[in-house]
Structure formats: C-alpha cells, structure tokens
Design an enzyme around this catalytic site. Structure first.
Site, mmCIF file in Angstrom:
data_model
loop_
_atom_site.group_PDB
_atom_site.id
_atom_site.type_symbol
_atom_site.label_atom_id
_atom_site.label_comp_id
_atom_site.label_asym_id
_atom_site.label_seq_id
_atom_site.Cartn_x
_atom_site.Cartn_y
_atom_site.Cartn_z
ATOM 1 N N ASP A 216 -0.255 -71.651 -108.334
ATOM 2 C CA ASP A 216 -0.934 -71.223 -109.569
ATOM 3 C C ASP A 216 -1.120 -69.716 -109.723
ATOM 4 O O ASP A 216 -0.940 -69.200 -110.801
ATOM 5 C CB ASP A 216 -2.297 -71.931 -109.664
ATOM 6 C CG ASP A 216 -2.848 -71.969 -111.072
ATOM 7 O OD1 ASP A 216 -2.093 -72.305 -112.001
ATOM 8 O OD2 ASP A 216 -4.041 -71.676 -111.266
ATOM 9 N N CYS B 248 2.572 -76.815 -117.697
ATOM 10 C CA CYS B 248 3.977 -76.699 -118.103
ATOM 11 C C CYS B 248 4.939 -76.673 -116.923
ATOM 12 O O CYS B 248 6.126 -76.410 -117.108
ATOM 13 C CB CYS B 248 4.172 -75.463 -118.960
ATOM 14 S SG CYS B 248 3.373 -75.597 -120.558
HETATM 15 P P1 GTP Z 1 -1.726 -75.789 -114.382
HETATM 16 O O1 GTP Z 1 -2.233 -76.370 -113.108
HETATM 17 O O2 GTP Z 1 -2.541 -76.202 -115.567
HETATM 18 O O3 GTP Z 1 -1.558 -74.304 -114.339
HETATM 19 O O4 GTP Z 1 -0.320 -76.474 -114.724
HETATM 20 P P2 GTP Z 1 1.119 -76.485 -114.025
HETATM 21 O O5 GTP Z 1 1.962 -75.418 -114.643
HETATM 22 O O6 GTP Z 1 1.001 -76.449 -112.555
HETATM 23 O O7 GTP Z 1 1.661 -77.882 -114.527
HETATM 24 P P3 GTP Z 1 2.238 -79.133 -113.699
HETATM 25 O O8 GTP Z 1 3.425 -78.754 -112.899
HETATM 26 O O9 GTP Z 1 1.138 -79.779 -112.978
HETATM 27 O O10 GTP Z 1 2.800 -80.113 -114.838
HETATM 28 C C1 GTP Z 1 2.245 -80.300 -116.044
HETATM 29 C C2 GTP Z 1 2.641 -81.563 -116.748
HETATM 30 O O11 GTP Z 1 4.000 -81.512 -117.135
HETATM 31 C C3 GTP Z 1 2.465 -82.829 -115.938
HETATM 32 O O12 GTP Z 1 1.822 -83.785 -116.738
HETATM 33 C C4 GTP Z 1 3.877 -83.249 -115.596
HETATM 34 O O13 GTP Z 1 4.024 -84.614 -115.521
HETATM 35 C C5 GTP Z 1 4.679 -82.685 -116.749
HETATM 36 N N1 GTP Z 1 6.036 -82.279 -116.339
HETATM 37 C C6 GTP Z 1 6.360 -81.552 -115.255
HETATM 38 N N2 GTP Z 1 7.692 -81.366 -115.183
HETATM 39 C C7 GTP Z 1 8.214 -81.989 -116.254
HETATM 40 C C8 GTP Z 1 9.550 -82.152 -116.729
HETATM 41 O O14 GTP Z 1 10.512 -81.676 -116.125
HETATM 42 N N3 GTP Z 1 9.708 -82.851 -117.873
HETATM 43 C C9 GTP Z 1 8.655 -83.376 -118.563
HETATM 44 N N4 GTP Z 1 8.903 -84.019 -119.684
HETATM 45 N N5 GTP Z 1 7.375 -83.274 -118.126
HETATM 46 C C10 GTP Z 1 7.162 -82.580 -116.997
HETATM 47 C C1 SPV Z 2 -4.741 -73.835 -115.682
HETATM 48 O O1 SPV Z 2 -5.329 -74.285 -116.679
HETATM 49 O O2 SPV Z 2 -3.836 -72.995 -115.761
HETATM 50 C C2 SPV Z 2 -5.055 -74.367 -114.350
HETATM 51 C C3 SPV Z 2 -6.206 -75.203 -114.203
HETATM 52 O O3 SPV Z 2 -4.409 -74.043 -113.401
HETATM 53 S S1 SPV Z 2 -7.678 -74.311 -114.397
HETATM 54 O O4 SPV Z 2 -8.402 -74.399 -113.157
HETATM 55 O O5 SPV Z 2 -8.379 -75.005 -115.456
HETATM 56 O O6 SPV Z 2 -7.389 -72.953 -114.743
HETATM 57 MN MN MN Z 3 -2.797 -72.698 -113.943
#
Ligand code: GTP
Ligand code: SPV
Ligand code: MN
Length: 625
Positions: free
Chosen positions: A291, A274
């Site tokens: 993270d 997210c």
């Molecule tokens: P974890 O590693 O699972 O904890 O996730 P995270 O919170 O670090 O998520 P990350 O920032 O990698 O983004 C998650 C997804 O959201 C990706 O597929 C991005 O392309 C999408 N995303 C990020 N920012 C935006 C945004 O502002 N708008 C939209 N529509 N999608 C977004």
């Molecule tokens: C998450 O799912 O929030 C991540 C990736 O950052 S994992 O290593 O699967 O927890």
């Molecule tokens: Mn995470």
C-alpha cells in the site's frame, strides 16, 4: 496548558510516567499531556515494545468488546458502523493557516476554525475509557527511511491493528534526539453504543494539521480514518518527502522472478481497490509491501521500502483459487483481524469467497438475514464490499526477505494503473521515465470505488493514484516525480496497466489472473529480454511473447482474438481521455509542468496520425507490420 510534566505525573501511573519520560522529547510530552487534558480519559496506557504490553493490547481489544474471537485460534472480528465503512473524503480536511493556500482540488478548512471544531468534539471524549499511547515506526526502524510516529487512541482495536501493520519503536523513541520531528496522531471513537460502535456519525471528522505534523480524528472507527500511520501519515510524509527530496507513494512493492531465478522489484500505484494488494500477492512471487512505499536515491540507485509491515487488505473476492497465499493465512491459526464481514457460528464470510454462505448471521448492519433491506429499501449484502483483513506480512509464506532491509530494495519498474473501462490497453510501457510519469501517472483516470464513502463507478482523474493524499501543490508533486530520476544510473521502466478494460458488451476483456502475465512481461522488459510494439501511447507486448507467457505462467492458450480484443488501440476513447485530462490539469493543477501539456499534445498527434492511417480501432497486428 499548565506545566506539562506536572500534569503527566498526576495523570499517569508511576510506571507510565517513567516510560514516557524515557522518551526525551518535549513535543511528545506536550502532545500526550494535551491529549489527556483534552479528552479526559480514566486511565492512560503507555505501550512499549514488550511482549507483555503487546499482549495486553490484544487482550483488551476483545475485553473491551471492540473485537470478538472467531473459531480459528488467534482470529478476531470487528464491526464499524453502517456509515463508517470506508475512508470519508468529505470530512477529511487539511487545516490551512489563513496565510497559506493549497490546491483547490484538496479538501480544506481554515486552521483555527477547524482546530476549534475538532478539539470541541474531542473534549472529554475518552471519559470512562483508556487513552493508549503507542510508539511506532514507518519504514524499517533505524534506517534513513524511518519516520517515527506517535499514536494516541482510545480504541484497543486501532492499537491492535497497528501492531500487525507497523513496526513497534519504543526502543528507538528512547534514543531519538530531543528535537526529532515525530508525526503525532490523536484518535477517539467518540460516543459509542453498547455494541462498541461510534454513534455520532454527523460529527465524524479527520483534520490534518500539517503545520505541526499532527492529526486529529474523531467519531469514526474505520481503519483508514483512524490508524494514523496509514493514509493520515502518508499525507504528512508526502510533505516531508517534498522538503527532503525523496518520495512517499501509494504503491505496492513486489519481487517478480525472471529467467534463471533472478528477482526484479516492481512498485505499483493504483487507486484504492484497484489492484495493489492483488498484484503484490501473486503466487510464486514475493510481497514486500501492498500500500505505501518510500523511495530514496541511495548511491545512484532508485531504492524502495515498505512504510508498513502488514496488510489491511480487501477481503472481497479473496478465494482459494485466485489467492492461495492469503486464503491460507485466513484459515490457519495465527493473528488475524477481519472487519465488516458476516459472522455465523464464529466463522467469517465475505462476498466472492467462492463458497456457500449462510442466510443469516451478524454483520455491520446488526442481525443480518438474506433479503434484509436498509432504510431506503435497498438490499443489504451479507458483508461490505470494503470489508478488510489485517495481518502481519511475516504471516505470509512469500513475504520478501528484504522487508526490513534498512537500505530497501532497488526498483526495476514502476507501474500506474486504474479502473478504466474504455481507453487504456491492459499493459504498456512508456517511452521513457517522464513520458510514463505523465501519461500513465499524471493522466490516470479511474472509476471511483467502494473503498471511499460516496458514489461508486464515477470516472475521475486521480493523479498517480495518490490524489486523496496529496498535501502539496499537485503540479509540484508531478515535477518531483519527474525530477526524481535525475542522477539515477538505472532508471526504473514505467508501465501503465488497466485490469478493468471492458468490451462493447461491458464484459471485462481480461481474467483476474492475467496480471501475472503482465508483471512477468515487465520483468523481461526490465532486462531487455522481450520485444515490444510501438503504439501511440507507448509500447505493447508482441503476440508471440504473450502466447509463451500465458502458457508458462497460467497454462492457458492465448488466441489472436484475445490479443486483438485486449490490445486494439481505441483511438476515439483515448483522444477523449486526453481532452479530459488536459482540461483537468488546466482547471485544477496550477503549475502543472509544461511537459504534461507537451506530452498530452504529442500523444494526441500520434493518436490522430495513427487513426488517419489505420482507422479508429487499430489492431495491434496492424502496428506490428
Ligand atoms: P486498497 O487497499 O484500497 O489501497 O486497494 P488495492 O489497490 O490494494 O486493491 P486490491 O488489490 O485489494 O483489489 C481491489 C478489488 O479489485 C478487489 O475487490 C479485487 O477482487 C478486484 N480485482 C483485483 N484484480 C482484478 C482484476 O484483474 N480484474 C477485476 N475485474 N477485478 C480485480
Ligand atoms: C485505501 O483506501 O487506499 C486503503 C485502505 O488502502 S485505507 O486504510 O482505508 O486507506
Ligand atoms: Mn490503499
């Protein structure tokens, strides 16, 4: 078990025995001996911090077939099985003694029963393979934040990942006091096929024994299920933090530059997939973590460290234009592991990379071709949405220089955000610390994502984005967060963000780069350099400030229509959300603090009054006047 030392001496090489004995901690000796006796490996590798040992792990990851080289020097790829592409909530459980109770929202199994089950699955699981022992540290080593962790695994891939993601700590382990409480993780891939993929998917299990700070995981390879120091340790450190009066959070930490070159640190909690990594990696700002963050009060300051030192990041949508920093790392020589992407001619491809992709190659589904269908007749995408890369933070040009500061950095603000298509405005600031913790954190409602196996796009409450990892009563966790601000001279501001708000047609009202404007606005707010408009759920930016910021940060024109479509207060949607959140707390959060109910009630009242005065959909311009 028979004599621990005797067994170790018999099963280890002389060098391995010497290395393990240099760590004078009987809990560790017993855990390693038990793991060897249980899993019955052909050999044991005790890994120190030496360059040679680390290189051995890297080489074995390829030699064993768990990773394969890509064209770019230092880059490798790995596949997890088709049903092993994300964290698996269903099979991840706390082992709870008969005499104890955990919130019913947390997945659990009776301890004795669970232990017997998982130990049964681990029995002889390493026959024909190596058992690797790694000594690592969460948080900078030699700091009040450090949490020593022992990883045992039969996967060179897991051991290799952890080298990029965590701080090696054999030297610290040699200096630990005898009774130091170390987190211990035991992982086995279980039975694997010729492609080195775990095959016993029916018996994938991740069981956490919080009574001993030990975690067992079997028949899985996906990083989030196997790398102990990731979410498995988070669950245990949340309990430790609760006992010791600090906080362990699912948060990124980033340095955001403001006027005159000042730098303000912001931390942010978003559920998986997210926005943490995307926010932490904004070009021109610094990344300290993406993270997991630990918070402690030090000399009256609210200070944070990154528990990790690398990124296990989502590769989907990483493209040259929006993500220049990581794009660069993914394309130049250096140590990079990519998982579950498409590989053709030794090059990796993923969804949303902004480049032409081939029609065939190899993916987590085996030989892949465009139009390939799964058993249910659904088309298999070229790569999994949750495909990820692993890199050390130091590989990034904008890695924050304070990454290893044993005292951490002082935080200026905390952000909570989720995937909320209907209710929350893109950015707002709370009236005070507790108001924000409750209304943006403890009330966080979000769509489920591809990072977790199961149905995508279902709305759920996810307290502070950390609910998957909570191992203490949820109400207690909320209260701990509220109380943490006590005794802090400069409490961080609290912001709520929502990058995923949609209009009536279902289109996102913001672009992916807009978050850069929101964090710049927050930076100004921390220093009292921007005004705000009070609305029923908090304080939102003024139009004029956003016009300036969109121009400065993104070189974009920001129209009144943009502002109205993004910041209109949607009264019915917010009221409905408050009702769902309240119901959730009543039913699932025994002991939820009274302030949660009070804040929800006050917000409901504010929303109703504003609705009576201005109508169901309130233009921010109406509130400004
Ligand atoms: P974890 O590693 O699972 O904890 O996730 P995270 O919170 O670090 O998520 P990350 O920032 O990698 O983004 C998650 C997804 O959201 C990706 O597929 C991005 O392309 C999408 N995303 C990020 N920012 C935006 C945004 O502002 N708008 C939209 N529509 N999608 C977004
Ligand atoms: C998450 O799912 O929030 C991540 C990736 O950052 S994992 O290593 O699967 O927890
Ligand atoms: Mn995470």
């Amino acid at each position: 078990m028979s004599n621990v030392k005797e067994l170790l001496e018999k099963k280890l090489t002389a060098e391995g025995f010497k290395r393990l004995m240099a760590v004078d901690n009987s809990k560790i000796h017993a855990f390693v001996a038990d793991a060897i006796e249980l899993t019955n490996p052909d050999e044991v590798f005790i890994c120190t911090d030496s360059e040679q040992d680390v290189k051995h792990v890297r080489e074995m990851a390829v030699k064993s077939g768990e990773e394969r080289p890509l064209e770019t020097p230092g880059h490798t790829y790995h596949f997890d099985g088709p049903s092993d592409q994300g964290r698996d909530r269903e099979v991840t459980k706390y082992l709870v003694p008969k005499t104890e109770k955990l919130s019913k929202a947390l997945n659990q199994i009776e301890r004795e029963e669970g232990l017997a089950e998982i130990r049964g699955l681990l029995k002889d699981s390493m026959k024909g393979r190596s058992l690797i022992v790694r000594f690592l540290s969460l948080g900078p080593a030699g700091s009040v934040f450090s949490v020593p962790c022992l990883q045992i695994t039969d996967s060179w891939y897991v051991a290799h990942n952890e080298d990029l993601l965590y701080r090696t700590a054999y030297e610290q382990f040699c200096k630990l006091s005898r009774d130091e409480n170390v987190l211990c993780f035991l992982h086995s891939c279980g039975e694997m096929n010729d492609d080195m993929i775990s095959v016993d998917v029916e018996h994938k299990r991740v069981y956490m024994d919080y009574t001993r700070d030990q975690v067992y995981t079997v028949n899985t390879q996906y990083g989030g299920n196997t790398m102990g120091l990731k979410k498995l340790a988070l669950r245990l450190t949340i309990r430790r933090a609760d006992r010791e009066g600090w906080l362990a959070e699912h948060m990124f930490v980033s340095g955001v530059y403001g006027p005159g070159g000042r730098k303000t640190y912001l931390a942010g909690a978003f559920p998986s997939a997210c926005g943490k990594t995307s926010t932490a990696m904004l070009p021109g700002e610094t990344i300290l973590g993406d993270d997991i963050a630990y918070f402690r009060k030090i000399n009256g300051q609210f200070r944070a460290v990154n528990a990790e030192s690398g990124i296990f990041g989502i590769i989907q949508n990483v493209n040259a234009q929006d993500d220049p920093l990581i794009w660069d790392v993914l394309h130049k020589p250096g140590e990079v592991i990519v998982g579950n992407v498409l590989v053709a001619d030794k090059k990796p491809y993923w969804l949303g990379m902004g480049e032409e992709t081939p029609d065939k190659g190899v993916s987590f589904s085996g030989e892949w071709f465009k139009g390939k269908k799964d058993a249910k007749g659904n088309e298999i995408p070229l790569a999994h949405k949750n495909a990820r890369y692993t890199v050390a933070l130091k590989a990034l040009a904008n890695c924050d220089p304070e990454l290893d500061n044993p005292e951490g950095v002082e935080l200026g603000g905390v952000i909570y955000g989720g995937r909320d298509p209907k209710a929350s405005v893109p950015v707002q600031q709370s009236f005070d610390w507790a108001h924000g913790v409750v209304l943006y954190g403890a009330s966080l409602e979000t769509e489920t994502t591809f990072a977790i196996i199961g149905k995508e796009g279902v709305m759920e409450i996810n307290l502070m984005s950390i609910q998957d990892f909570l191992a203490i009563p949820l109400g207690k966790y909320i209260q701990n967060n509220i109380d943490f601000a006590k005794g802090i001279a400069k409490t961080p501001l609290v912001f709520g963000v929502n990058y995923f708000l949609r209009d009536k047609e279902g289109k996102f009202v913001n672009g992916v780069q807009d978050k850069h404007v929101w964090v710049k606005w927050m930076e100004l707010r921390v220093h009292g350099d921007a005004d705000a408009i009070t609305c029923p759920t908090g304080q939102i930016p003024c139009y004029e400030d956003l016009v300036k910021l969109f121009d400065q940060v993104l070189g974009k024109k920001y129209t009144k229509d943009d502002y109205v479509s993004q910041f209109t207060i949607r009264v019915p949607e917010n009221l409905a959300k408050i009702d769902r959140v309240e119901k959730y707390h009543k039913e699932n959060v025994p002991g939820s603090p009274q302030i949660v109910y009070d804040t929800l009630a006050t917000t409901r009242k504010r929303l109703k009054e504003a609705g009576d005065k201005h109508g169901d959909y309130i233009s921010p311009f109406d509130l400004a006047s």
